[in-house]
Design a protein around this motif. Structure first.
Motif, PDB file in Angstrom:
ATOM      1  N   VAL A 182      13.671   8.606 -25.983  1.00  0.00           N
ATOM      2  CA  VAL A 182      12.295   8.333 -26.364  1.00  0.00           C
ATOM      3  C   VAL A 182      12.276   8.070 -27.871  1.00  0.00           C
ATOM      4  CG1 VAL A 182      11.098   9.579 -24.527  1.00  0.00           C
ATOM      5  CG2 VAL A 182      11.891  10.832 -26.530  1.00  0.00           C
ATOM      6  N   THR A 183      11.124   7.700 -28.388  1.00  0.00           N
ATOM      7  CA  THR A 183      10.993   7.444 -29.821  1.00  0.00           C
ATOM      8  C   THR A 183      10.173   8.556 -30.464  1.00  0.00           C
ATOM      9  OG1 THR A 183      11.048   5.044 -29.463  1.00  0.00           O
ATOM     10  CG2 THR A 183      10.182   5.825 -31.571  1.00  0.00           C
ATOM     11  N   PRO A 184      10.801   9.449 -31.233  1.00  0.00           N
ATOM     12  CA  PRO A 184      10.037  10.517 -31.896  1.00  0.00           C
ATOM     13  C   PRO A 184       9.063   9.935 -32.925  1.00  0.00           C
ATOM     14  CG  PRO A 184      12.399  10.994 -31.881  1.00  0.00           C
ATOM     15  CD  PRO A 184      12.245   9.567 -31.488  1.00  0.00           C
TER      16      PRO A 184
ATOM     17  N   LYS B  86       9.643   1.425 -19.351  1.00  0.00           N
ATOM     18  CA  LYS B  86       8.689   0.839 -20.305  1.00  0.00           C
ATOM     19  C   LYS B  86       9.336   0.625 -21.672  1.00  0.00           C
ATOM     20  CE  LYS B  86       5.259   1.299 -17.318  1.00  0.00           C
ATOM     21  NZ  LYS B  86       4.552   0.140 -16.744  1.00  0.00           N
ATOM     22  N   LYS B  87      10.635   0.382 -21.694  1.00  0.00           N
ATOM     23  CA  LYS B  87      11.324   0.182 -22.973  1.00  0.00           C
ATOM     24  C   LYS B  87      10.643  -0.925 -23.777  1.00  0.00           C
ATOM     25  CE  LYS B  87      15.983   1.848 -21.985  1.00  0.00           C
ATOM     26  NZ  LYS B  87      17.412   1.514 -21.911  1.00  0.00           N
ATOM     27  N   GLY B  88      10.476  -0.641 -25.060  1.00  0.00           N
ATOM     28  CA  GLY B  88       9.869  -1.630 -25.929  1.00  0.00           C
ATOM     29  C   GLY B  88       8.361  -1.621 -25.935  1.00  0.00           C
TER      30      GLY B  88
ATOM     31  N   MET C 109      10.566   1.595 -29.089  1.00  0.00           N
ATOM     32  CA  MET C 109       9.212   1.243 -29.514  1.00  0.00           C
ATOM     33  C   MET C 109       9.293   0.354 -30.747  1.00  0.00           C
ATOM     34  SD  MET C 109       6.130   3.903 -30.435  1.00  0.00           S
ATOM     35  CE  MET C 109       4.458   3.556 -29.911  1.00  0.00           C
ATOM     36  N   PRO C 110       8.510  -0.713 -30.817  1.00  0.00           N
ATOM     37  CA  PRO C 110       8.562  -1.612 -31.977  1.00  0.00           C
ATOM     38  C   PRO C 110       8.313  -0.887 -33.290  1.00  0.00           C
ATOM     39  CG  PRO C 110       7.294  -2.610 -30.196  1.00  0.00           C
ATOM     40  CD  PRO C 110       7.575  -1.191 -29.778  1.00  0.00           C
TER      41      PRO C 110
ATOM     42  N   PHE D 107       5.546  11.197 -28.873  1.00  0.00           N
ATOM     43  CA  PHE D 107       6.693  10.312 -28.725  1.00  0.00           C
ATOM     44  C   PHE D 107       6.238   8.994 -28.117  1.00  0.00           C
ATOM     45  CE2 PHE D 107       8.196  14.595 -28.771  1.00  0.00           C
ATOM     46  CZ  PHE D 107       9.450  14.570 -29.367  1.00  0.00           C
ATOM     47  N   GLY D 108       6.962   7.951 -28.459  1.00  0.00           N
ATOM     48  CA  GLY D 108       6.728   6.650 -27.849  1.00  0.00           C
ATOM     49  C   GLY D 108       7.815   6.344 -26.842  1.00  0.00           C
TER      50      GLY D 108
END
Length: 329
Positions: A116-118, A86-88, A266-267, A261-262
């Motif tokens: 992941v995106t913290p 699910k990147k992005g 993540m945009p 986290f995203g």
């Protein structure tokens, strides 16, 4: 084109870009969000993200639906792998805590917190080291003294696998108490959720777990908490009576931090929205009441500070896993 016209065009272009960016930010989120607990229902991750969803809804900080689903397996590694597909994405929000680091370090997965995106650290829960009411161990130092005399004399249990959180949070205290042969301590994993029943039944001597997960059994008197891992007394009533490890001469703490986290990549506008919105949430009376009810410390941290914190505790976990021969990555 003269200089004056060029400046006018430049200002219009910049203003238009800023306006479009602001509109995109203001419009987000505009669709159903996907809130994910990387474990089964009833655990700490599940409780945390469901509480977040409820508070965001009740405070109207987020106005789109936020259904919560469970994606359990391998201490969070299954969910971590699925996030890579699910990147992005700007719609997936998941919760993690120390196992996000440990499952990488102990070799469960090649993926790590860098995949992941913290977004933000929200709360601190703490370890509880509990024994049955009739246990011969009355303090945490009683357990450590017994281990020093005979490293096999005390059986430790936890819900996480060997080399993951419940195991590590006990080893950190054992190391601070002067026990050197950490690798020889008997640790039994009860990932089926039966750990509390196992210690109540006398099948293990001490259960290393999250304080919030055995709070009811402590309040009922069925389990006795020898210690908790904060640097201060926490909670109310019986919970506030639980001494810290530091008070008992073990100069160490363990924080079961939990954060959101995203998906990878993540945009930026979504990242900015969540960091700002989660900070607002952390300041609401509704969130503060939820923290009080669950025995959590409200420890909001976002952005580069959250990343730096993750990197710091990652190094601590590395040291302990190295001491027991379980450091793989």
């Amino acid at each position: 084109m003269n200089l004056r016209k060029l400046l006018v065009v430049s200002v219009v272009v910049v203003f238009t870009c800023v306006s479009l960016s602001h509109l995109a930010y203001a419009a987000y989120p505009s669709k159903v969000l996907d809130f994910v607990a990387p474990a089964g229902a009833g655990g700490g991750w599940d409780l945390t993200i469901r509480t977040v969803a409820k508070v965001l809804k009740d405070t109207k900080l987020v106005k789109v639906p936020m259904p919560v689903r469970n994606n359990p397996g391998a201490g969070g590694a299954i969910n971590l792998a699925s996030l890579q597909e699910k990147k992005g994405s700007d719609s997936i929000i998941t919760v993690y805590s120390p196992p996000l680091l440990l499952i990488h370090l102990n070799g469960t997965t090649e993926l790590s917190y860098k995949d992941v995106t913290p977004l933000a650290r929200l709360i601190a829960d703490y370890a509880a080291y509990v024994v049955p009411a009739k246990s011969p161990y009355k303090t945490m130092m009683d357990v450590m003294d017994a281990l020093k005399k005979d490293i096999k004399s005390v059986k430790i249990g936890g819900a996480s696998s060997a080399g993951s959180m419940d195991h590590i949070q006990f080893l950190i205290m054992a190391r601070a108490a002067g026990i050197e042969n950490l690798k020889e301590i008997d640790y039994i994993s009860f990932d089926d959720g039966s750990g509390a029943a196992q210690v109540l039944g006398g099948h293990i001597d001490l259960y290393s777990t999250g304080l919030s997960e055995v709070r009811g059994l402590i309040e009922s008197g069925d389990l006795i908490a020898l210690a908790q891992s904060a640097d201060h007394r926490i909670g109310e009533g019986v919970i506030a009576d639980i001494p810290t490890c530091i008070e008992q001469g073990i100069n160490e703490t363990f924080i079961n931090w939990r954060g959101l986290f995203g998906a990878p990549e993540m945009p930026e506008e979504a990242v900015a929205f969540w960091r700002e919105t989660l900070q607002k949430m952390s300041e609401t009376p509704e969130w503060q009441e939820a923290c009080k009810n669950n025995g959590w410390d409200n420890v909001f941290l976002a952005g580069d500070e959250f990343v730096a914190y993750i990197e710091k505790v990652n190094e601590q976990y590395k040291e302990v896993l190295g001491a027991i021969g379980m450091l793989k990555n």
